[in-house]
Design an enzyme around this catalytic site. Structure first.
Site, PDB file in Angstrom:
ATOM      1  N   ASP A  79       0.828  -1.196   0.000  1.00  0.00           N
ATOM      2  CA  ASP A  79       0.000   0.000   0.000  1.00  0.00           C
ATOM      3  C   ASP A  79       0.874   1.262   0.000  1.00  0.00           C
ATOM      4  O   ASP A  79       1.673   1.467   0.912  1.00  0.00           O
ATOM      5  CB  ASP A  79      -0.865  -0.052   1.271  1.00  0.00           C
ATOM      6  N   THR A 112      -3.306   5.539  -3.995  1.00  0.00           N
ATOM      7  CA  THR A 112      -2.199   6.322  -3.443  1.00  0.00           C
ATOM      8  C   THR A 112      -0.918   6.157  -4.258  1.00  0.00           C
ATOM      9  O   THR A 112      -0.198   7.123  -4.486  1.00  0.00           O
ATOM     10  CB  THR A 112      -1.933   5.936  -1.982  1.00  0.00           C
ATOM     11  N   THR A 113      -0.661   4.937  -4.705  1.00  0.00           N
ATOM     12  CA  THR A 113       0.562   4.703  -5.486  1.00  0.00           C
ATOM     13  C   THR A 113       0.477   5.477  -6.793  1.00  0.00           C
ATOM     14  O   THR A 113       1.432   6.150  -7.202  1.00  0.00           O
ATOM     15  CB  THR A 113       0.732   3.197  -5.763  1.00  0.00           C
ATOM     16  N   ASP A 403      -9.258  -0.205   1.154  1.00  0.00           N
ATOM     17  CA  ASP A 403      -9.225   0.285  -0.230  1.00  0.00           C
ATOM     18  C   ASP A 403     -10.554  -0.043  -0.912  1.00  0.00           C
ATOM     19  O   ASP A 403     -11.153   0.803  -1.569  1.00  0.00           O
ATOM     20  CB  ASP A 403      -8.085  -0.380  -1.021  1.00  0.00           C
TER      21      ASP A 403
HETATM   22  P1  ADP Z   1      -2.950   2.271  -6.030  1.00  0.00           P
HETATM   23  O1  ADP Z   1      -2.302   2.481  -4.707  1.00  0.00           O
HETATM   24  O2  ADP Z   1      -2.657   3.390  -6.969  1.00  0.00           O
HETATM   25  O3  ADP Z   1      -4.390   1.935  -5.939  1.00  0.00           O
HETATM   26  P2  ADP Z   1      -2.579  -0.486  -6.772  1.00  0.00           P
HETATM   27  O4  ADP Z   1      -1.368  -1.288  -6.468  1.00  0.00           O
HETATM   28  O5  ADP Z   1      -3.824  -0.767  -6.023  1.00  0.00           O
HETATM   29  O6  ADP Z   1      -2.187   1.022  -6.652  1.00  0.00           O
HETATM   30  O7  ADP Z   1      -2.853  -0.671  -8.318  1.00  0.00           O
HETATM   31  C1  ADP Z   1      -3.908  -0.038  -8.966  1.00  0.00           C
HETATM   32  C2  ADP Z   1      -3.783  -0.210 -10.458  1.00  0.00           C
HETATM   33  O8  ADP Z   1      -3.870  -1.599 -10.813  1.00  0.00           O
HETATM   34  C3  ADP Z   1      -4.894   0.496 -11.187  1.00  0.00           C
HETATM   35  O9  ADP Z   1      -4.345   1.242 -12.244  1.00  0.00           O
HETATM   36  C4  ADP Z   1      -5.766  -0.658 -11.711  1.00  0.00           C
HETATM   37  O10 ADP Z   1      -6.443  -0.329 -12.898  1.00  0.00           O
HETATM   38  C5  ADP Z   1      -4.734  -1.729 -11.925  1.00  0.00           C
HETATM   39  N1  ADP Z   1      -5.310  -3.082 -11.976  1.00  0.00           N
HETATM   40  C6  ADP Z   1      -6.108  -3.701 -11.092  1.00  0.00           C
HETATM   41  N2  ADP Z   1      -6.436  -4.950 -11.509  1.00  0.00           N
HETATM   42  C7  ADP Z   1      -5.828  -5.119 -12.706  1.00  0.00           C
HETATM   43  C8  ADP Z   1      -5.756  -6.191 -13.672  1.00  0.00           C
HETATM   44  N3  ADP Z   1      -6.398  -7.328 -13.494  1.00  0.00           N
HETATM   45  N4  ADP Z   1      -5.009  -5.985 -14.770  1.00  0.00           N
HETATM   46  C9  ADP Z   1      -4.349  -4.829 -14.958  1.00  0.00           C
HETATM   47  N5  ADP Z   1      -4.368  -3.800 -14.104  1.00  0.00           N
HETATM   48  C10 ADP Z   1      -5.097  -3.930 -13.006  1.00  0.00           C
HETATM   49 MG    MG Z   2      -5.306   0.352  -5.094  1.00  0.00          MG
END
Ligand code: ADP
Ligand code: MG
Length: 551
Positions: A79, A112-113, A403
């Site tokens: 996270d 957040t990332t 989240d």
């Molecule tokens: P954040 O802290 O920004 O939410 P995450 O590590 O939760 O970061 O990643 C979020 C990203 O992962 C988003 O851009 C989302 O669209 C992408 N994502 C989620 N599931 C998938 C998937 N199955 N394939 C590709 N991208 C995905």
């Molecule tokens: Mg996320």
């Protein structure tokens, strides 16, 4: 000696020489100053390092980080905001980046990332423009224009949904939780989260604080469940009380079940009879309290303050269940869950003030016992109980669930979603590039760099999954040029697919907020051309990211 010479040199601009020998200082002697290009480059470097540090955690195949603090406590997480908070970053510009992730967390609870990575990339790209001798004010103007346009485009590109659709809500939770270690239970978690939100939802508003998360170190995470009620961190006050009460009628009392201390009154007792009378009177007053509770029809009492030993004894004798010193928050949650009113004066307690629960039960976990209030009819405050073998696993589950909760709350409120897996970023980037051609002057270049920065998200998603980011980006762009505006890189199939069909969807709000806060901090950092740091700051400094300070 050498040190002060160095400082005088650094402080040039702030020293006025009255004569050849006596300079005047307007800043403390140990202040260190960096100006112009150096200041800018240092700040950009620090911000870039922060973005770089969390980049590998993005998306479903993102890696985790293990953070060990000064006393040896370990956090393992994926996270963004948690990593940055735990890193104890000191560099001022890097700290501003941490602030974005906090804002994002507070406003939406997810993304957040993404927000931090965007800010880092915006600054990295700004450096290219600075190298081309483009003034920072032009860059910030271009970035602000681009962000405004991006927000507009986001609205246009978003899709309206009806929050009644369970499948939509579940897809959103699953997208939010993938990659957070809940892979094989994500369906079950999605059900729990959706049900929890639905239960506490009031029209279009969801107050996440009404969903309590409790951790139970025991079985595996698959035993995680939703409780239609509240878990209070208290045990029953006396072992004479029943351990379990069915068809509970709950009374909530904010005053103590003790006799008020007669601090001022003087009691003169001269004979043993008088003493006995006094004791008897006290006892009957305490007994009266228990009678009042019983007469109101309650069989479970949560008291915010203390309960006299004698009252405890009589309550036990009557087979009533009682907890004392329950926190105000728990009292409020109990009220929302059971429908009971918090009564301030025992004399006013009536049957109408009581709440209901199917079962109130004391359950022991290791050394600690807690009171479970379960089976409430229409609880407006409920609890998700996370099970897990270790604290680290449960903590990460909690973050993943939060989240998911934040995302659903955002969709219920706005009723708008966007295509995930990098699709929305590519769509935006393409349209911003088109928009840039309508601008004249050098701002055009800044808007283009903004568009480039957005591509960092899909390319990192691909890179983290071991795919070639350049190949993927090229194909994604080609597919979007062909009009496939929801084409994204599905990290489960490793193919470019329609993200909507694949169910990879996210709330519009995440992306809007990420763009706003990333632009805000990037432009703020770009405007800084003078850093004055007191020595104390300098000594504490060091981002822990290999940043060497400002000299
Ligand atoms: P954040 O802290 O920004 O939410 P995450 O590590 O939760 O970061 O990643 C979020 C990203 O992962 C988003 O851009 C989302 O669209 C992408 N994502 C989620 N599931 C998938 C998937 N199955 N394939 C590709 N991208 C995905
Ligand atoms: Mg996320």
């Amino acid at each position: 000696m050498f040190k002060s010479l160095f400082i005088i040199y650094k402080l040039e601009g702030f020293i006025f020489k009255m004569n050849d020998k006596q300079p005047i200082y307007i800043l403390p002697e140990n202040t260190e100053r960096t100006i112009g290009r150096d200041a800018q480059r240092n700040n950009i470097l620090a911000a870039k390092l922060v973005a770089e540090a969390i980049k590998t955690t993005l998306g479903p195949k993102g890696m985790d980080k293990m953070l060990v603090d000064a006393v040896g406590d370990i956090t393992i997480t994926n996270d963004g905001v948690t990593i940055l908070e735990k890193m104890e970053i000191e560099h001022p510009a890097a700290k501003m980046m941490v602030e974005i992730s906090k804002t994002q967390e507070e406003e939406v609870g997810d993304g957040t990332t993404t927000a931090v990575m965007l800010a880092g990339k915006l600054l990295e790209n700004a450096e290219k423009l600075l190298d081309m001798k483009i003034h920072p004010t032009i860059i910030t103007k271009g970035y602000t224009l681009a962000a405004e346009k991006a927000r507009e485009l986001l609205e246009e590109l978003s899709i309206k949904v009806t929050p009644e659709r369970e499948d939509v809500l579940k897809s959103i939770v699953i997208t939010a939780m993938t990659g957070k270690g809940a892979e094989y239970v994500k369906e079950k978690f999605a059900d729990i989260i959706v049900e929890a939100v639905r239960q506490v939802q009031e029209n279009d508003a969801v107050d996440i604080s009404n969903i309590k998360i409790v951790k139970n170190k025991s079985e595996g995470i698959e035993d995680t469940r939703l409780i239609r009620g509240i878990i209070v961190d208290k045990e029953r006050v006396s072992i004479d009380m029943p351990k379990k009460v069915e068809n509970a009628r709950v009374a909530l009392l904010s005053e103590s079940l003790e006799l008020k201390n007669p601090t001022e009154a003087k009691i003169s007792i001269t004979t043993t009879n008088q003493l006995q009378e006094f004791i008897d009177r006290e006892e009957s007053l305490l007994k009266e309290m228990v009678k009042k509770i019983k007469n109101a029809g309650a069989n479970v009492i949560f008291c915010q303050k203390g309960i006299d030993d004698l009252v405890q004894y009589y309550l036990g004798k009557e087979k009533l269940y009682a907890c004392r010193r329950v926190t105000r928050t728990d009292m409020e949650n109990l009220s929302k869950a059971t429908g009971a009113k918090i009564v301030t004066n025992l004399n006013e307690l009536s049957v109408n003030d009581l709440g209901k629960a199917e079962i109130v039960e004391e359950i022991k976990h290791g050394e600690e016992a807690r009171t479970y209030v379960q089976g409430c009819e229409n609880p407006k405050s409920i609890t998700i109980v996370i099970h897990g073998g270790s604290e680290h696993v449960m903590d990460e589950m909690e973050r993943a669930i939060k989240d998911g909760l934040g995302d659903i709350a955002a969709v219920i409120k706005d009723k708008k979603i966007v295509a995930g897996a990098g699709a929305i970023e590519i769509s935006l980037s393409k349209r911003l590039r088109e928009f840039s051609t309508s601008l004249s002057g050098r701002e055009q270049l800044a808007v283009q760099e903004f568009a480039n920065a957005l591509e960092f998200i899909p390319s990192t998603l691909a890179e983290n999954a071991g795919l070639d980011p350049i190949d993927i980006l090229t194909e994604l762009k080609a597919r979007h040029d062909k009009g496939e505006k929801f084409a994204g890189i599905n990290i489960f199939t490793n193919k470019i697919e329609d993200s909507l069909e694949a169910g990879i969807i996210e709330p519009l709000r995440i992306k809007k907020q990420a763009i706003s806060s990333a632009t805000e901090v990037a432009t703020m950092i770009l405007r800084i051309d003078d850093v004055l740091a007191s020595k104390q700051n300098k000594e504490q400094k060091g981002t822990g990211l290999g940043y060497q300070g400002m000299e």
